[in-house]
Design a protein around this motif. Structure first.
Motif, PDB file in Angstrom:
ATOM      1  N   TRP A 195       2.181  12.011  23.546  1.00 46.56           N
ATOM      2  CA  TRP A 195       2.901  11.372  22.445  1.00 46.56           C
ATOM      3  C   TRP A 195       2.197  10.094  22.002  1.00 46.56           C
ATOM      4  N   MET A 196       1.729   9.300  22.956  1.00 43.37           N
ATOM      5  CA  MET A 196       1.033   8.062  22.595  1.00 43.37           C
ATOM      6  C   MET A 196      -0.248   8.360  21.823  1.00 43.37           C
ATOM      7  N   THR A 197      -0.985   9.393  22.266  1.00 41.25           N
ATOM      8  CA  THR A 197      -2.196   9.782  21.542  1.00 41.25           C
ATOM      9  C   THR A 197      -1.859  10.248  20.141  1.00 41.25           C
ATOM     10  N   THR A 198      -0.794  11.049  20.011  1.00 40.71           N
ATOM     11  CA  THR A 198      -0.389  11.561  18.695  1.00 40.71           C
ATOM     12  C   THR A 198      -0.015  10.415  17.757  1.00 40.71           C
ATOM     13  N   VAL A 199       0.763   9.466  18.254  1.00 44.40           N
ATOM     14  CA  VAL A 199       1.205   8.353  17.404  1.00 44.40           C
ATOM     15  C   VAL A 199       0.020   7.482  17.017  1.00 44.40           C
ATOM     16  N   ARG A 200      -0.887   7.213  17.957  1.00 46.46           N
ATOM     17  CA  ARG A 200      -2.059   6.409  17.634  1.00 46.46           C
ATOM     18  C   ARG A 200      -2.905   7.085  16.560  1.00 46.46           C
ATOM     19  N   ARG A 201      -3.083   8.386  16.695  1.00 48.79           N
ATOM     20  CA  ARG A 201      -3.874   9.116  15.696  1.00 48.79           C
ATOM     21  C   ARG A 201      -3.190   9.111  14.336  1.00 48.79           C
ATOM     22  N   GLU A 202      -1.871   9.331  14.333  1.00 52.88           N
ATOM     23  CA  GLU A 202      -1.159   9.344  13.056  1.00 52.88           C
ATOM     24  C   GLU A 202      -1.217   7.975  12.381  1.00 52.88           C
ATOM     25  N   LYS A 203      -1.062   6.932  13.176  1.00 50.55           N
ATOM     26  CA  LYS A 203      -1.134   5.587  12.593  1.00 50.55           C
ATOM     27  C   LYS A 203      -2.529   5.319  12.043  1.00 50.55           C
ATOM     28  N   ALA A 204      -3.571   5.742  12.778  1.00 49.74           N
ATOM     29  CA  ALA A 204      -4.935   5.565  12.285  1.00 49.74           C
ATOM     30  C   ALA A 204      -5.164   6.349  10.999  1.00 49.74           C
ATOM     31  N   VAL A 205      -4.588   7.551  10.911  1.00 50.48           N
ATOM     32  CA  VAL A 205      -4.728   8.359   9.688  1.00 50.48           C
ATOM     33  C   VAL A 205      -4.087   7.655   8.504  1.00 50.48           C
ATOM     34  N   TYR A 206      -2.865   7.148   8.682  1.00 53.76           N
ATOM     35  CA  TYR A 206      -2.181   6.493   7.566  1.00 53.76           C
ATOM     36  C   TYR A 206      -2.843   5.152   7.221  1.00 53.76           C
ATOM     37  N   ARG A 222       0.823  -1.199   0.000  1.00 52.64           N
ATOM     38  CA  ARG A 222       0.000   0.000   0.000  1.00 52.64           C
ATOM     39  C   ARG A 222       0.861   1.253   0.000  1.00 52.64           C
ATOM     40  N   THR A 223       0.218   2.373  -0.319  1.00 46.20           N
ATOM     41  CA  THR A 223       0.951   3.617  -0.585  1.00 46.20           C
ATOM     42  C   THR A 223       1.702   4.122   0.631  1.00 46.20           C
ATOM     43  N   PHE A 224       1.075   4.069   1.776  1.00 47.81           N
ATOM     44  CA  PHE A 224       1.662   4.671   2.975  1.00 47.81           C
ATOM     45  C   PHE A 224       2.151   3.594   3.946  1.00 47.81           C
ATOM     46  N   ALA A 225       2.662   2.484   3.403  1.00 43.90           N
ATOM     47  CA  ALA A 225       3.159   1.398   4.254  1.00 43.90           C
ATOM     48  C   ALA A 225       4.354   1.849   5.080  1.00 43.90           C
ATOM     49  N   THR A 226       5.226   2.696   4.500  1.00 44.42           N
ATOM     50  CA  THR A 226       6.410   3.181   5.224  1.00 44.42           C
ATOM     51  C   THR A 226       6.016   4.003   6.441  1.00 44.42           C
ATOM     52  N   GLN A 227       5.045   4.895   6.260  1.00 42.74           N
ATOM     53  CA  GLN A 227       4.607   5.737   7.382  1.00 42.74           C
ATOM     54  C   GLN A 227       3.960   4.890   8.482  1.00 42.74           C
ATOM     55  N   VAL A 228       3.192   3.867   8.079  1.00 44.69           N
ATOM     56  CA  VAL A 228       2.575   2.990   9.084  1.00 44.69           C
ATOM     57  C   VAL A 228       3.647   2.243   9.866  1.00 44.69           C
ATOM     58  N   LYS A 229       4.700   1.805   9.163  1.00 40.73           N
ATOM     59  CA  LYS A 229       5.800   1.102   9.830  1.00 40.73           C
ATOM     60  C   LYS A 229       6.520   2.021  10.813  1.00 40.73           C
ATOM     61  N   ARG A 230       6.728   3.285  10.411  1.00 36.36           N
ATOM     62  CA  ARG A 230       7.367   4.244  11.321  1.00 36.36           C
ATOM     63  C   ARG A 230       6.512   4.470  12.573  1.00 36.36           C
ATOM     64  N   CYS A 231       5.200   4.590  12.376  1.00 35.30           N
ATOM     65  CA  CYS A 231       4.311   4.780  13.533  1.00 35.30           C
ATOM     66  C   CYS A 231       4.328   3.551  14.439  1.00 35.30           C
ATOM     67  N   PHE A 264     -14.600   6.209  10.963  1.00 30.32           N
ATOM     68  CA  PHE A 264     -13.225   6.536  11.341  1.00 30.32           C
ATOM     69  C   PHE A 264     -13.287   7.677  12.340  1.00 30.32           C
ATOM     70  N   SER A 265     -12.962   7.386  13.575  1.00 30.85           N
ATOM     71  CA  SER A 265     -13.091   8.374  14.639  1.00 30.85           C
ATOM     72  C   SER A 265     -11.947   8.199  15.624  1.00 30.85           C
ATOM     73  N   PHE A 266     -11.307   9.300  15.965  1.00 31.78           N
ATOM     74  CA  PHE A 266     -10.238   9.245  16.972  1.00 31.78           C
ATOM     75  C   PHE A 266     -10.802   8.868  18.339  1.00 31.78           C
ATOM     76  N   ALA A 267     -12.062   9.206  18.587  1.00 27.89           N
ATOM     77  CA  ALA A 267     -12.661   8.905  19.893  1.00 27.89           C
ATOM     78  C   ALA A 267     -12.850   7.411  20.096  1.00 27.89           C
ATOM     79  N   LEU A 268     -12.908   6.641  18.996  1.00 30.93           N
ATOM     80  CA  LEU A 268     -13.136   5.200  19.101  1.00 30.93           C
ATOM     81  C   LEU A 268     -11.840   4.405  19.133  1.00 30.93           C
TER      82      LEU A 268
END
Length: 820
Positions: free
Chosen positions: A315-326, A58-67, A810-814
């Protein structure tokens, strides 16, 4: 009738929200911000357009791996903070948002620093433990050593051998190394090896030494006074000091190998007391220095972890959100030529305006020259099911969803379960004393709702807290039914006035109901307390609760059939109304609806008619005279008419619908009802005779006929079994009442009959435990499960398909804390 039904106001909770399939065409430069804003809104469920691709393609596999790697580092920091026993609360001041790249570099630096400190601390701790063990061995082993010549060559030889037998502790030999290297070895004298070993290995170690030396050794042991920390597990370990006396070089080699195999650490102990004291002073000095070094290292490490801990949650919230976005971006198609991402998803119809506004704001904030294209698509597949719930209705909706998610816009059983579920529970659990106990538990959960909602609860406590409003309603209905049954821990009370009965004379006061006569109007609410303890108590309550169970069951099953009518009318399926709803209503009410009518008439008239006899001979001899079992004029011809209607309803359910479907199918595909080509799929979807979303091209008449046959047989047999199933309301209510009576009379009253205060106290304790664990826990669970069965099978089986799928936006609250 149709006009009247059309004018009825629409129920929001009755059916799921209307859903719309939408398509998003997002420029690459604003894609991340658009998906982030949609995650904050939480009203769009994306479809995976790359389901055929593996995660690595997939397109953003690298970003998901970094997260994922950053999540691993954050979990490492959290484990280190928990292991250190630190409690780092987040700062109250607002911290600026950090870029993902900067966060990645910071985490890498912090991890390298912590790992290096851990490595140094482990090495220092290992050295400290060795010195500590050396000190213990020096203190304990000296008692086993007896020397005739403190400065002789033999002593120095033994010291030389003992010193160099410890391969893991070379530094400690510096004090006596020079003088012992110049002394010759004594090949024939008695030698010894001293060391320390874990207590759990001692028995096997001693046995192995004995076998290896064939008993030619002397083994002495003594426990160490203090436990030693294991650096690898950070646990305190109890150890034993040993001294092995032997003779010969071959025995020495064997003993050293066995010590190495068992993880025993050997340390040099000189026989000269002067050298022992000198060596002990040196070890104590080094221990003191190492303690200071370890304390300084621990403080430095805790400071570093505290600095990380202040920002760890964010930081944990930020990383979880970024991973969910990617992860969500990976569900979109990437158009290389047009440099845009194409996505599809479901959203509630009411949310289209909000989503459009959010996309416009994301385009503006990302300074994109091209806006996001948002338009509605024509859907062929069935949309997801979405019910808007609150804290009260959410628990009941989860109970229904545990059986099956409602089909799109199918009638929602949870609307009625809010009342019927706790009420049927209370019919089985009715005791207003036990209901008050449940009420106190529910009020406790509600009072601590805000605090408990922020805590991480165990599985059992989380289940109780999630169902707090269910417990509250069950408690209130239990109090209501308990007042009707007039039971407070099985004890009746004259709450609503005096009894309607009294004794004929003074001689019957101790005989309960012998000679009781009715002298005034009936007890105004619930069961008359005079029935308790009478000889006719059980027959009276059995008759009352059994008939009440049948009435409640027939009423709920009729409600289920009525909901099937509204389902068929909503989806435009006139065949289901004509050939399912009408014959099912006729069959059910011709038999069991008639039985309910007889029960009500018997209660109102006080007749002595035997309803068992009436119902049995309604089938066996419908033309016979009823005699004393006749409840009203014209009962016999009415029974014959109802019996004929029930027999007619069975083929009515079975035959017409499959043939009507076959006829409509043949007309549709023989050119009589052609429509516009572009809307043919939609027309097929809303045909009244087909299931919603039924897109099969082949029409298998035999399959449909067999399905209808099974459905008809199931309903006919189920009408009998389901009615009998509602008798569990009577059975469990009777069991609960009798158990309460047994505990009250055979435990509490029996103990209270003794004058001994200890016996009375024991009786109260046993009664309290029996009430809490059997009546309030086991009986509550039993009634809960039986009420669940009545709703899932008897009620929902009449109208509920439950083959839908949940709306999962797709919700950050969930995003839970465990999603990595």
């Amino acid at each position: 009738m149709d006009d009247f039904l059309d004018k009825l106001p629409q129920m929001d909770l009755m059916r799921s929200e209307k859903m719309t399939l939408v398509q998003l065409i997002i420029p690459v430069e604003s894609a991340h911000r658009c998906v982030t804003y949609l995650g904050e809104l939480g009203l769009l469920q994306f479809r995976d357009l790359n389901a055929d691709k593996s995660p690595f393609q997939r397109t953003f596999a690298t970003q998901v791996k970094r997260c994922g790697e950053m999540s691993r580092k954050l979990r490492f920091f959290k484990d280190q903070i928990d292991k250190a026993g630190l409690r780092c609360l987040p700062r109250h001041e607002i911290e600026p948002d950090i870029e993902l790249g900067d966060l990645e570099r910071q985490l890498a630096d912090h991890e390298h620093e912590v790992l290096e400190m851990n490595s140094n601390s482990e090495k220092l701790r290992q050295t400290y433990n060795e010195l500590l063990e050396f000190k213990i061995v020096l203190q304990k082993a000296s008692g086993f050593l007896v020397s005739s010549n403190a400065h002789g060559i033999g002593d120095e030889t033994e010291l030389h051998e003992s010193t160099y037998s410890n391969n893991g502790f070379i530094e400690s030999s510096s004090l006596l190394e020079q003088e012992m290297r110049h002394e010759p070895l004594n090949q024939s004298g008695l030698r010894f090896i001293s060391g320390i070993i874990n207590k759990d290995k001692l028995l096997k170690f001693e046995r192995m030494l004995f076998r290896a030396t064939r008993g030619n050794m002397l083994f002495n042991q003594t426990p160490s006074d203090e436990e030693i920390m294991d650096p690898s597990t950070s646990e305190m370990v109890e150890k034993i000091v040993f001294v092995v006396f032997f003779s010969g070089e071959q025995a020495r080699t064997k003993i050293l190998k066995i010590c190495e195999a068992f993880g025993a650490n050997c340390y040099p102990v000189p026989e000269d007391t002067t050298k022992q004291r000198q060596l002990t002073r040196e070890v104590l000095s080094r221990l003191s220095d190492l303690e200071a070094t370890l304390d300084a290292g621990t403080r430095h490490r805790n400071n570093a972890l505290s600095a990380v801990g202040y920002s760890l949650t964010k930081w944990m919230t930020t990383v979880r959100r970024e991973k969910a976005v990617y992860d969500t971006l990976n569900m979109l198609n990437f158009d290389v030529t047009k440099k845009c991402l194409v996505g599809e998803g479901w959203c509630p119809t009411f949310a289209k305006t909000q989503i459009h506004e959010v996309l416009q704001r994301a385009t503006f904030d990302s300074n994109s020259q091209v806006g996001v294209i948002f338009h509605v698509m024509q859907a062929i597949e069935s949309p997801p099911t979405y019910f808007r719930t609150n804290k009260l209705t959410n628990a009941f909706q989860e109970i229904i969803d545990a059986y099956g998610v409602a089909r799109y816009q199918e009638a929602n059983p949870a609307v009625y379960s809010v009342v019927t579920y706790p009420f049927l529970f209370a019919v089985m659990f009715g005791d207003w004393g036990h209901g008050l106990c449940l009420l106190l538990g529910a009020l406790y959960l509600l009072a601590r709702e805000r605090k408990l909602s922020r805590q991480k609860l165990g599985s059992f406590m989380e289940m109780l807290f999630g169902g707090r409003y269910v417990i509250l309603l069950m408690a209130l209905f239990s109090i209501y039914c308990g007042l009707i049954y007039n039971e407070f821990f099985s004890v009746p009370f004259h709450i609503f006035g005096g009894s309607a009965y009294k004794c004929r004379d003074t001689t019957c006061s101790d005989a309960y109901t012998v000679g009781l006569v009715k002298y005034r109007d009936p007890y105004p609410f619930g069961v008359d307390p005079s029935w308790r303890g009478s000889r006719t108590e059980l027959p009276y309550l059995n008759s009352l609760k059994m008939k009440m169970s049948i009435l409640l069951g027939i009423a709920q099953m009729n409600l289920g059939l009525i909901l099937s009518f509204f389902n068929a009318r909503f989806f435009g399926s006139s065949l289901d109304i004509r050939y399912q709803f009408i014959p099912q209503m006729i069959f059910l009410n011709s038999l069991f609806g008639y039985l309910s009518l007889l029960i009500i008439i018997k209660w109102c008239t006080g007749s002595q008619a035997d309803l068992y006899h009436v119902m049995i001979y309604m089938f066996l001899s419908p033309t016979e005279e009823l005699g004393e079992n006749e409840l009203f004029w014209g009962q016999r011809p009415l029974q014959i008419l109802l019996l004929l209607m029930a027999f007619i309803a069975v083929p009515w359910m079975l035959f017409p619908k499959p043939f009507a479907l076959r006829k409509i199918h043949m007309e549709r595909f023989q050119g009589r009802t052609y429509g516009v080509l572009g809307t043919s799929e939609v027309d097929l979807d809303v045909e009244p005779d087909s299931a919603r979303g039924h897109q099969e091209e082949e029409f298998n008449f035999s399959e449909i006929f067999v399905h209808q046959l099974i459905h008809s047989i199931e309903f006919v047999l189920g009408s009998v079994s389901n009615t009998a199933s509602y008798l569990r309301l009577w059975a469990l209510s009777l069991a609960h009442s009798e158990l309460s009576t047994v505990f009250y009379e055979k435990v509490l009253l029996l103990a209270w009959g003794y004058e001994n205060i200890l016996v009375r106290l024991i009786g109260v304790v046993v009664f309290a435990f029996a009430t809490a664990f059997i009546l309030l826990m086991m009986e509550t669970l039993s009634a809960f499960l039986h009420a669940l069965r009545l709703h899932w099978v008897e009620f929902m089986g009449k109208f509920f398909h439950g083959d839908g799928y949940k709306f999962k936006p797709f919700s950050f609250a969930l995003i839970s804390d465990d999603d990595e």
